[in-house]
Motif scaffolding. Sequence first.
Motif, PDB file in Angstrom:
ATOM      1  N   GLY A 141     -30.105  21.618 -48.994  1.00 27.71           N
ATOM      2  CA  GLY A 141     -31.496  22.903 -48.219  1.00 27.71           C
ATOM      3  C   GLY A 141     -30.829  23.641 -46.950  1.00 27.71           C
ATOM      4  N   GLY A 142     -30.013  24.010 -46.526  1.00 29.14           N
ATOM      5  CA  GLY A 142     -28.794  24.305 -46.218  1.00 29.14           C
ATOM      6  C   GLY A 142     -29.950  25.840 -46.259  1.00 29.14           C
ATOM      7  N   LYS A 158     -33.105  31.135 -37.047  1.00 33.40           N
ATOM      8  CA  LYS A 158     -33.210  29.676 -36.203  1.00 33.40           C
ATOM      9  C   LYS A 158     -32.370  29.641 -36.123  1.00 33.40           C
ATOM     10  CE  LYS A 158     -37.278  28.491 -39.535  1.00 33.40           C
ATOM     11  NZ  LYS A 158     -38.020  26.819 -40.110  1.00 33.40           N
ATOM     12  N   PRO A 159     -31.959  28.768 -34.468  1.00 34.44           N
ATOM     13  CA  PRO A 159     -31.115  28.524 -33.385  1.00 34.44           C
ATOM     14  C   PRO A 159     -30.926  27.118 -34.242  1.00 34.44           C
ATOM     15  CG  PRO A 159     -32.717  27.977 -32.329  1.00 34.44           C
ATOM     16  CD  PRO A 159     -33.361  29.038 -33.135  1.00 34.44           C
ATOM     17  N   GLY A 160     -29.301  26.722 -33.944  1.00 34.58           N
ATOM     18  CA  GLY A 160     -28.545  25.850 -34.696  1.00 34.58           C
ATOM     19  C   GLY A 160     -27.474  25.533 -35.006  1.00 34.58           C
ATOM     20  N   THR A 161     -27.017  24.894 -35.383  1.00 36.88           N
ATOM     21  CA  THR A 161     -25.670  24.618 -35.958  1.00 36.88           C
ATOM     22  C   THR A 161     -25.996  24.693 -37.847  1.00 36.88           C
ATOM     23  OG1 THR A 161     -24.277  23.384 -33.948  1.00 36.88           O
ATOM     24  CG2 THR A 161     -23.180  23.716 -35.432  1.00 36.88           C
ATOM     25  N   TYR A 162     -24.572  25.345 -38.361  1.00 40.67           N
ATOM     26  CA  TYR A 162     -24.348  25.944 -39.203  1.00 40.67           C
ATOM     27  C   TYR A 162     -23.946  25.058 -40.411  1.00 40.67           C
ATOM     28  CZ  TYR A 162     -29.834  27.814 -38.647  1.00 40.67           C
ATOM     29  OH  TYR A 162     -30.906  28.123 -38.303  1.00 40.67           O
ATOM     30  N   THR A 192     -18.248  26.543 -39.118  1.00 40.40           N
ATOM     31  CA  THR A 192     -19.551  26.204 -38.692  1.00 40.40           C
ATOM     32  C   THR A 192     -19.970  27.660 -38.110  1.00 40.40           C
ATOM     33  OG1 THR A 192     -19.203  25.564 -37.131  1.00 40.40           O
ATOM     34  CG2 THR A 192     -19.867  24.036 -38.386  1.00 40.40           C
ATOM     35  N   VAL A 193     -21.686  28.156 -37.632  1.00 37.76           N
ATOM     36  CA  VAL A 193     -22.071  29.167 -37.105  1.00 37.76           C
ATOM     37  C   VAL A 193     -23.266  28.621 -36.248  1.00 37.76           C
ATOM     38  CG1 VAL A 193     -23.283  31.423 -36.983  1.00 37.76           C
ATOM     39  CG2 VAL A 193     -21.949  31.132 -39.134  1.00 37.76           C
ATOM     40  N   GLU A 194     -22.476  28.631 -35.459  1.00 41.62           N
ATOM     41  CA  GLU A 194     -23.869  28.410 -34.109  1.00 41.62           C
ATOM     42  C   GLU A 194     -24.273  28.957 -33.074  1.00 41.62           C
ATOM     43  OE1 GLU A 194     -20.899  26.979 -30.892  1.00 41.62           O
ATOM     44  OE2 GLU A 194     -19.742  25.008 -32.140  1.00 41.62           O
TER      45      GLU A 194
END
Length: 80
Positions: free
Chosen positions: A39-40, A59-63, A76-78
């Motif tokens: 779902g990413g 949207k904010p979050g850690t990807y 990761t992208v923060e």
Amino acid sequence: MAIKNFAFAPATLKVKVGTTVTWTNQDGDSHTVTSAGAGGPLHSAAMATHDTYSYTFTKPGTYAYLCTIHPFMTATVEVT
């Protein structure tokens, strides 16, 4: 973002909401940018040398993501 020497550089990228990140494959082998887990939002095709893939983080979050061809390549992208 650079993809070189079978690694994503930098391994952790910090950006603001609304930022478009572009990955560029600098390796001779193909790589992907694919979200870790279901779902990413990141789903690039296999990128040959000098190919690019861009995504705008809304949207904010850690990807967390990886290369599906070489799963040891992770980063990761923060987004804040």
